[in-house]
Design a protein around this motif. Structure first.
Motif, PDB file in Angstrom:
ATOM      1  N   GLN A 295       7.208   5.987  -8.649  1.00 15.02           N
ATOM      2  CA  GLN A 295       5.958   6.339  -7.251  1.00 15.02           C
ATOM      3  C   GLN A 295       4.749   6.478  -7.934  1.00 15.02           C
ATOM      4  OE1 GLN A 295       4.692   9.508  -7.396  1.00 15.02           O
ATOM      5  NE2 GLN A 295       5.302  10.830  -5.086  1.00 15.02           N
ATOM      6  N   LYS A 296       3.785   6.728  -9.078  1.00 20.09           N
ATOM      7  CA  LYS A 296       2.489   6.879  -9.305  1.00 20.09           C
ATOM      8  C   LYS A 296       1.843   5.808  -8.978  1.00 20.09           C
ATOM      9  CE  LYS A 296       1.802  10.780 -11.538  1.00 20.09           C
ATOM     10  NZ  LYS A 296       1.163  11.619 -12.916  1.00 20.09           N
ATOM     11  N   ARG A 297       2.897   4.133  -9.831  1.00 23.57           N
ATOM     12  CA  ARG A 297       2.627   2.972  -9.824  1.00 23.57           C
ATOM     13  C   ARG A 297       3.090   1.610  -8.102  1.00 23.57           C
ATOM     14  NH1 ARG A 297       4.089  -0.173 -14.667  1.00 23.57           N
ATOM     15  NH2 ARG A 297       3.089  -1.400 -13.877  1.00 23.57           N
ATOM     16  N   ARG A 298       3.599   2.916  -7.292  1.00 24.23           N
ATOM     17  CA  ARG A 298       3.776   2.115  -6.134  1.00 24.23           C
ATOM     18  C   ARG A 298       4.955   0.632  -6.947  1.00 24.23           C
ATOM     19  NH1 ARG A 298       1.878   5.222  -2.072  1.00 24.23           N
ATOM     20  NH2 ARG A 298       2.362   3.890  -0.843  1.00 24.23           N
ATOM     21  N   LEU A 299       6.573   1.145  -7.488  1.00 28.76           N
ATOM     22  CA  LEU A 299       7.339   0.476  -7.685  1.00 28.76           C
ATOM     23  C   LEU A 299       8.852  -0.004  -6.937  1.00 28.76           C
ATOM     24  CD1 LEU A 299       6.281   0.769 -11.485  1.00 28.76           C
ATOM     25  CD2 LEU A 299       5.153  -0.943 -10.089  1.00 28.76           C
ATOM     26  N   SER A 300       8.600   0.721  -5.770  1.00 32.12           N
ATOM     27  CA  SER A 300       9.991   0.941  -5.321  1.00 32.12           C
ATOM     28  C   SER A 300      11.041  -0.674  -4.720  1.00 32.12           C
ATOM     29  CB  SER A 300       9.537   1.176  -3.963  1.00 32.12           C
ATOM     30  OG  SER A 300       9.652   2.962  -4.365  1.00 32.12           O
ATOM     31  N   TYR A 301       9.319  -1.427  -4.215  1.00 33.02           N
ATOM     32  CA  TYR A 301       9.908  -2.555  -3.906  1.00 33.02           C
ATOM     33  C   TYR A 301       9.976  -4.028  -5.232  1.00 33.02           C
ATOM     34  CZ  TYR A 301       8.410  -2.372   0.714  1.00 33.02           C
ATOM     35  OH  TYR A 301       7.918  -2.679   2.512  1.00 33.02           O
ATOM     36  N   ARG A 302       9.221  -4.062  -5.751  1.00 29.23           N
ATOM     37  CA  ARG A 302       9.689  -4.094  -7.736  1.00 29.23           C
ATOM     38  C   ARG A 302      11.017  -3.934  -8.436  1.00 29.23           C
ATOM     39  NH1 ARG A 302      11.602  -6.087 -11.027  1.00 29.23           N
ATOM     40  NH2 ARG A 302      11.287  -5.763 -14.305  1.00 29.23           N
ATOM     41  N   VAL A 303      11.338  -2.446  -8.184  1.00 25.05           N
ATOM     42  CA  VAL A 303      12.982  -2.160  -8.138  1.00 25.05           C
ATOM     43  C   VAL A 303      14.174  -2.893  -7.717  1.00 25.05           C
ATOM     44  CG1 VAL A 303      14.304  -0.691  -9.392  1.00 25.05           C
ATOM     45  CG2 VAL A 303      12.023  -0.222  -9.155  1.00 25.05           C
ATOM     46  N   VAL A 304      13.556  -2.495  -6.755  1.00 23.62           N
ATOM     47  CA  VAL A 304      15.020  -3.420  -5.119  1.00 23.62           C
ATOM     48  C   VAL A 304      14.849  -4.812  -5.916  1.00 23.62           C
ATOM     49  CG1 VAL A 304      15.543  -3.607  -3.226  1.00 23.62           C
ATOM     50  CG2 VAL A 304      14.612  -1.392  -4.013  1.00 23.62           C
TER      51      VAL A 304
ATOM     52  N   PHE B 217       1.359 -14.921   1.721  1.00 23.77           N
ATOM     53  CA  PHE B 217       3.000 -14.879   2.645  1.00 23.77           C
ATOM     54  C   PHE B 217       4.104 -15.519   1.702  1.00 23.77           C
ATOM     55  CE2 PHE B 217      -0.710 -15.665   5.972  1.00 23.77           C
ATOM     56  CZ  PHE B 217       0.292 -14.647   6.466  1.00 23.77           C
ATOM     57  N   GLY B 218       5.144 -14.995   1.837  1.00 20.56           N
ATOM     58  CA  GLY B 218       6.323 -16.277   1.109  1.00 20.56           C
ATOM     59  C   GLY B 218       6.023 -15.294  -0.605  1.00 20.56           C
ATOM     60  N   GLN B 219       6.445 -15.844  -1.354  1.00 29.05           N
ATOM     61  CA  GLN B 219       6.247 -16.235  -3.035  1.00 29.05           C
ATOM     62  C   GLN B 219       5.395 -15.287  -3.307  1.00 29.05           C
ATOM     63  OE1 GLN B 219       9.612 -15.859  -4.967  1.00 29.05           O
ATOM     64  NE2 GLN B 219       7.943 -14.717  -6.484  1.00 29.05           N
ATOM     65  N   GLN B 220       4.416 -16.016  -2.535  1.00 21.62           N
ATOM     66  CA  GLN B 220       2.960 -15.958  -3.619  1.00 21.62           C
ATOM     67  C   GLN B 220       2.235 -14.465  -3.148  1.00 21.62           C
ATOM     68  OE1 GLN B 220       0.334 -17.659  -5.431  1.00 21.62           O
ATOM     69  NE2 GLN B 220      -0.145 -15.932  -5.410  1.00 21.62           N
ATOM     70  N   ALA B 221       3.468 -13.644  -1.765  1.00 20.72           N
ATOM     71  CA  ALA B 221       3.185 -12.225  -1.207  1.00 20.72           C
ATOM     72  C   ALA B 221       3.437 -11.699  -2.705  1.00 20.72           C
ATOM     73  CB  ALA B 221       3.552 -12.341   0.019  1.00 20.72           C
ATOM     74  N   LEU B 222       4.821 -12.069  -2.482  1.00 24.93           N
ATOM     75  CA  LEU B 222       5.295 -10.673  -3.819  1.00 24.93           C
ATOM     76  C   LEU B 222       3.979 -10.926  -5.418  1.00 24.93           C
ATOM     77  CD1 LEU B 222       7.883  -9.238  -5.189  1.00 24.93           C
ATOM     78  CD2 LEU B 222       9.646 -11.250  -4.907  1.00 24.93           C
ATOM     79  N   ASP B 223       4.074 -12.555  -5.858  1.00 26.16           N
ATOM     80  CA  ASP B 223       3.278 -12.264  -6.806  1.00 26.16           C
ATOM     81  C   ASP B 223       1.387 -11.858  -6.829  1.00 26.16           C
ATOM     82  OD1 ASP B 223       5.528 -14.187  -7.460  1.00 26.16           O
ATOM     83  OD2 ASP B 223       4.416 -16.185  -7.092  1.00 26.16           O
ATOM     84  N   ASP B 224       1.185 -11.520  -5.804  1.00 27.09           N
ATOM     85  CA  ASP B 224       0.663 -10.572  -6.225  1.00 27.09           C
ATOM     86  C   ASP B 224       0.410  -9.391  -5.316  1.00 27.09           C
ATOM     87  OD1 ASP B 224      -0.602 -13.176  -5.181  1.00 27.09           O
ATOM     88  OD2 ASP B 224      -1.383 -13.192  -3.350  1.00 27.09           O
ATOM     89  N   TYR B 225       1.792  -9.151  -5.560  1.00 30.53           N
ATOM     90  CA  TYR B 225       1.794  -7.185  -5.502  1.00 30.53           C
ATOM     91  C   TYR B 225       2.493  -6.741  -6.462  1.00 30.53           C
ATOM     92  CZ  TYR B 225       5.548  -3.518  -5.534  1.00 30.53           C
ATOM     93  OH  TYR B 225       5.991  -2.753  -5.795  1.00 30.53           O
ATOM     94  N   LEU B 226       3.269  -7.496  -7.163  1.00 29.40           N
ATOM     95  CA  LEU B 226       3.365  -7.621  -8.506  1.00 29.40           C
ATOM     96  C   LEU B 226       2.353  -6.825  -9.609  1.00 29.40           C
ATOM     97  CD1 LEU B 226       7.024  -9.328  -8.848  1.00 29.40           C
ATOM     98  CD2 LEU B 226       7.005  -7.250  -8.355  1.00 29.40           C
ATOM     99  N   GLN B 227       1.335  -8.133  -9.580  1.00 31.38           N
ATOM    100  CA  GLN B 227      -0.099  -7.717 -10.507  1.00 31.38           C
ATOM    101  C   GLN B 227      -0.214  -6.713 -10.811  1.00 31.38           C
ATOM    102  OE1 GLN B 227      -2.120 -11.731 -10.041  1.00 31.38           O
ATOM    103  NE2 GLN B 227      -3.537 -11.539 -10.940  1.00 31.38           N
ATOM    104  N   GLU B 228      -0.652  -6.468  -8.979  1.00 28.44           N
ATOM    105  CA  GLU B 228      -1.076  -5.262  -8.914  1.00 28.44           C
ATOM    106  C   GLU B 228      -0.356  -3.990  -8.285  1.00 28.44           C
ATOM    107  OE1 GLU B 228      -5.923  -5.237  -9.371  1.00 28.44           O
ATOM    108  OE2 GLU B 228      -5.732  -6.971  -8.012  1.00 28.44           O
ATOM    109  N   PRO B 229       0.978  -3.285  -8.368  1.00 28.35           N
ATOM    110  CA  PRO B 229       1.340  -3.188  -7.528  1.00 28.35           C
ATOM    111  C   PRO B 229       0.997  -1.957  -6.562  1.00 28.35           C
ATOM    112  CG  PRO B 229       2.416  -2.849  -9.494  1.00 28.35           C
ATOM    113  CD  PRO B 229       1.229  -3.577  -9.480  1.00 28.35           C
ATOM    114  N   ASP B 230      -0.190  -1.228  -6.772  1.00 32.49           N
ATOM    115  CA  ASP B 230      -0.783   0.143  -6.487  1.00 32.49           C
ATOM    116  C   ASP B 230      -1.805  -0.361  -5.974  1.00 32.49           C
ATOM    117  OD1 ASP B 230      -2.165  -0.778  -8.992  1.00 32.49           O
ATOM    118  OD2 ASP B 230      -2.025   1.561  -9.751  1.00 32.49           O
ATOM    119  N   GLU B 231      -2.042  -1.879  -5.619  1.00 27.74           N
ATOM    120  CA  GLU B 231      -2.908  -1.491  -5.164  1.00 27.74           C
ATOM    121  C   GLU B 231      -2.440  -2.743  -3.423  1.00 27.74           C
ATOM    122  OE1 GLU B 231      -6.635  -0.958  -5.778  1.00 27.74           O
ATOM    123  OE2 GLU B 231      -6.306  -0.113  -7.496  1.00 27.74           O
ATOM    124  N   GLY B 232      -3.418  -2.399  -2.847  1.00 27.11           N
ATOM    125  CA  GLY B 232      -3.668  -3.624  -1.632  1.00 27.11           C
ATOM    126  C   GLY B 232      -1.928  -3.457  -1.006  1.00 27.11           C
TER     127      GLY B 232
END
Length: 452
Positions: A331-340, A90-105
């Motif tokens: 699109q392929k790496r599911r990076l929408s959240y990363r850009v926003v 949750f929180g910042q850790q959730a964002l860190d986990d997503y950014l580490q592997e944005p096309d997973e999880g």
């Protein structure tokens, strides 16, 4: 008893100490925990939640979610076999986990934005109930650890309207999801208070005479305006209905500023406004879908196989294929959240500086974009105008001018917003409140009044 701001951008909890509201520190997150969740698989959220529930709730929940729990068990076994983590973050850790592997999880930001969405299927509503309950369970656990005691009574903040369309039905759906989630995780008494009214309660504590206050709460997902009659006499009343002179609200908030800034400030570097070899403009729909992280259907369409084929065709036919290739990477790496998220962090940085350089080298080597305050103002003109219209509507409904305008919410920190509002309300004093804490403090005061 607690005041609980289950916000679109952040969550916060307050308790009364020495007759004043105090925001609690929620473990390593501090006073504010970002409203984000990451799961190694969407299917395991329900299993994680089941383990966290009070024992009295587990059997009923198991019967209610039997099929989902069984599916989740299969997903858990696969994660274990693959050597992957099985816990939620949750929180910042959730964002860190997503950014580490944005096309997973599975990553979700600001689930509150979706709660009033029209056309949700029963299984989607059930998923949102579980997501909200998981986040509430985490906050409740952190709260009780900090206090050293259990909490069972809460006042939760709510916007005036969760969605602009089908307001009453959307509000009913959202409140039902929030209520079920809160009671499921162990809150025995749950009440709601309008967020701008709660923010106004905190400002009211500083008043020494009766005052007409236009409260403007610019949240992550919505902006709400309330014209309130306030003062020492009103503050002691449990029934404030006669003091609420008007209110207006719309689904426009900090997230919309971030999306608009990402679209108009960053997407030109991904091919927006570029041309096809035929001289016609590149269709803008995919760019809008990519950045619309608060719209389920737009995100589904952007990540569809049909859109992959469309983007590949546009790359072949575009005058600047290297720009469109970046969008295909998103699109392929599911990076929408990363850009926003990059746009959001730039918006925050532009509070203290006039220019900001964004590093996007993880999308393309050496890619960076320059953003500035003027660009932010131009990109967000529609959102700024919508907030002004809400303020004007509240004044017209009330039939009187405010003595003061009280502005709160994270986006209220922006110098661009402040300058814009002062231009529109040049003859009225504007007070900028605690950007994040006003609503939580007001909810805490109200909890103390109704439960005390």
């Amino acid at each position: 008893m607690i005041g609980f701001d289950y916000g679109t951008s952040n969550c916060a909890v307050g308790v009364m100490q020495d007759k004043s509201p105090q925001l609690l520190s929620l473990g390593e997150h501090g006073r504010y925990i970002a409203s984000t969740l990451y799961a190694p698989s969407r299917d395991v959220i329900v299993n994680w939640l089941h383990k966290q529930l009070p024992s009295a709730e587990q059997a009923a929940f198991q019967r209610l979610r039997a099929q989902q729990l069984q599916k989740g068990q299969g997903a858990l076994r696969e994660l274990v076999l693959d050597g992957c983590p099985t816990e939620l973050s949750f929180g910042q850790q959730a964002l860190d986990d997503y950014l580490q592997e944005p096309d997973e999880g599975y990553y979700i930001k600001s689930p509150k934005s979706f709660l009033g969405a029209t056309g949700l299927l029963p299984q989607q509503i059930a998923l949102f109930e579980d997501i909200v309950a998981a986040m509430m369970s985490n906050v409740k656990t952190l709260t009780e650890a900090q206090l050293g005691r259990s909490v069972s009574q809460t006042v939760i903040g709510r916007p005036i309207n969760f969605q602009g369309l089908r307001g009453d039905e959307s509000n009913r759906q959202a409140i039902e999801i929030l209520t079920k989630a809160a009671k499921r995780v162990g809150f025995k008494e749950v009440e709601f208070q309008f967020e701008p009214v709660a923010a106004g309660f905190e400002y009211e504590a500083s008043l020494t005479q009766e005052t007409r206050v236009l409260v403007v709460d610019i949240g992550g997902g919505t902006t709400d305006c309330s014209m309130l009659l306030m003062g020492p006499k009103q503050a002691s009343s449990l029934d404030r209905s006669a003091d609420l002179l008007s209110h207006s609200g719309e689904r426009v908030g900090g997230n919309d500023f971030d999306i608009a800034f990402a679209l108009k400030g960053m997407m030109p570097s991904f091919g927006l406004y570029s041309l096809l070899k035929s001289g016609k403009p590149i269709p803008a729909n995919s760019f809008w879908q990519a950045m619309s992280i608060n719209n389920i259907q737009n995100q589904t369409d952007f990540y569809s196989g049909a859109n992959t084929r469309l983007l590949e065709q546009l790359i072949r036919e575009g005058e600047q294929p290297e720009l469109l290739t970046r969008l295909l990477t998103v699109q392929k790496r599911r990076l929408s959240y990363r850009v926003v998220n990059a746009a959001e962090q730039s918006k925050i940085a532009l509070t203290d500086t006039t220019e900001q350089r964004v590093d996007l080298s993880d999308i393309e080597q050496e890619l960076s974009i320059n953003l500035d305050r003027d660009g932010f103002a131009k990109a967000c003109y529609r959102e700024l105008s919508a907030i002004t219209a809400l303020m004007t509507d509240a004044v017209v409904q009330a039939g009187c001018e405010p003595d003061v305008v009280f502005v709160t919410g994270g986006t209220a920190k922006s110098p661009v917003l402040n300058a814009f509002l002062r231009q529109q309300f040049s003859d009225t004093p504007i007070v900028i409140g605690d950007h994040f804490g006003s609503v939580t403090a007001g909810l805490t005061r109200w909890a103390s009044q109704i439960y005390g």
